[in-house]
Design an enzyme around this catalytic site. Structure first.
Site, short mmCIF file in Angstrom:
data_model
loop_
_atom_site.label_atom_id
_atom_site.label_comp_id
_atom_site.label_asym_id
_atom_site.label_seq_id
_atom_site.Cartn_x
_atom_site.Cartn_y
_atom_site.Cartn_z
N TYR A 1 0.84 -1.20 0.00
CA TYR A 1 0.00 0.00 0.00
C TYR A 1 0.87 1.26 0.00
CZ TYR A 1 -4.01 -3.04 1.14
OH TYR A 1 -4.99 -4.03 1.13
N ARG B 1 -11.59 8.26 -5.17
CA ARG B 1 -10.62 7.19 -5.47
C ARG B 1 -10.39 7.00 -6.96
NH1 ARG B 1 -11.04 1.45 -2.51
NH2 ARG B 1 -10.46 2.84 -0.81
#
Ligand code: NDP
Length: 322
Positions: free
Chosen positions: A54, A231
């Site tokens: 991530y 997003r």
């Protein structure tokens, strides 16, 4: 908060947990991360999910900094990492996958970034066709015996590979995977409900499910187009757009049927979608994602809806999205 056992283990996770994908180290900086984690913890969330990949390790670094700063007692929460994709943009062969070398080195690196002495949960982020499953099971077993990992699991492994991991672990008297981390939401159900069904009964596996809102889609935020800053506008996540919206926006068309049902139940579409996930008894915890405090606040509010979430409401939602 409601707490659920992670499958047949004695570990009790909050039914709603909180993850860092896309957000931490990209959309969310230090002060927002601090607010989000503090809010989650105040409301009884006890599981924070992360992965080596991530934001190239930055999500773990940020979560580790903030957890240290907030000084939550270490025995009051669980934290995870996942191994497979590596940290580097273009990882070398030894920097990714599920070889003994990478599984062990990635764990040590995650412990440093997260600033903890052990990972409560450690997931194999995908299956690795280039590593024998025996090697990965043995590496996880080593980490558990060293006290660096408490429970290990898989993420998006085919059920057959999970059966194989259990067969090997049993034959070699090693620790077996106790949890799977699959995608599960109103638009993506088959693996959790069908393919994995034998795993719950045979091995008592738990699930920590991801993308309960299909990356925000089920909140209705994409019903009138893609808002700037969301997003789907993040650089590097262009690949996600078609998956989330569907070809020609067909998934958006389905989702447009949710707000009317949500309004009747006096909740938001996001709360309805999360409650639907929680209604599955094989879901141990629903991993929430949020780039803003208001989103997390709203999503945690789903707990008030649960007593009213009956079979009739569940069926109405399923029919609307069928
Ligand atoms: P969701 O499907 O819930 O998507 C979260 C995103 O949706 C937020 O970041 C926000 O995006 C938007 N959102 C959330 N709530 C609302 C709201 N109430 N109203 C409007 N928009 C909202 O979960 P994630 O996809 O983030 O998955 C959750 C966690 O699962 C991850 O953080 C990660 O830890 C884990 N995961 C694991 C994977 C695996 O392979 N094992 C894969 C993916 C995730 P924005 O504001 O940017 O639009």
């Amino acid at each position: 908060m409601q707490y659920r056992r992670l499958g047949r283990t004695g570990l009790q996770l909050s039914a709603l947990s909180f993850g860092a994908w896309v957000t931490f180290g990209r959309q969310v900086g230090r002060s927002d991360a601090r607010e989000l984690l503090a809010l989650a913890w105040d409301r009884g969330v006890n599981f924070f999910d992360n992965a080596e990949t991530y934001n190239h390790g930055d999500a773990e670094r940020l979560m580790g900094d903030v957890l240290a700063d907030l000084r939550f007692p270490r025995d009051s929460y669980c934290v995870s990492s996942k191994v497979y994709f590596g940290v580097a943009d273009k990882p070398r062969p030894t920097q990714r996958g599920l070889s003994r070398k990478h599984v062990i080195e990635a764990c040590n690196q995650a412990l440093e970034r997260l600033r903890v002495g052990h990972l409560d949960l450690y997931f194999c982020h995908r299956p690795d066709p280039e590593t024998p499953i025996e090697e990965t099971v043995a590496a996880m077993d080593t980490l558990i015996r060293q006290g660096k990992v408490l429970y290990w699991g898989t993420s998006e492994w085919p059920a057959a590979a999970i059966h194989e991991a259990h067969r090997i672990a049993q034959a070699m008297h090693m620790y077996a995977p106790v949890v799977e981390q699959p995608q599960y939401n109103l638009l993506h159900r088959e693996r959790v409900e069908q393919e994995y069904a034998p795993l719950y009964a045979s091995y008592g596996m738990g699930t920590t499910i991801w993308s309960p809102l299909a990356s925000g889609l089920l909140s209705g935020k994409y019903n009138q187009g893609v808002p700037e800053g969301s997003r789907l506008t993040q650089p590097g996540y262009e690949w996600l757009r078609d998956i989330v919206l569907g070809e020609g926006g067909e998934r958006v068309q389905k989702v447009k049927r949710l707000p009317a049902i949500a309004a009747e139940a006096d909740v938001t579409p996001a709360q309805l979608a999360i409650a639907w996930c929680l209604a599955n008894p094989n879901v141990s915890t629903v991993l929430l994602g949020a780039s803003r405090k208001e989103q997390l606040e709203q999503n945690l509010g789903v707990l008030d809806l649960l007593p009213r979430f009956d079979l009739a409401l569940k069926e109405r939602i399923e029919q609307a999205l069928a």
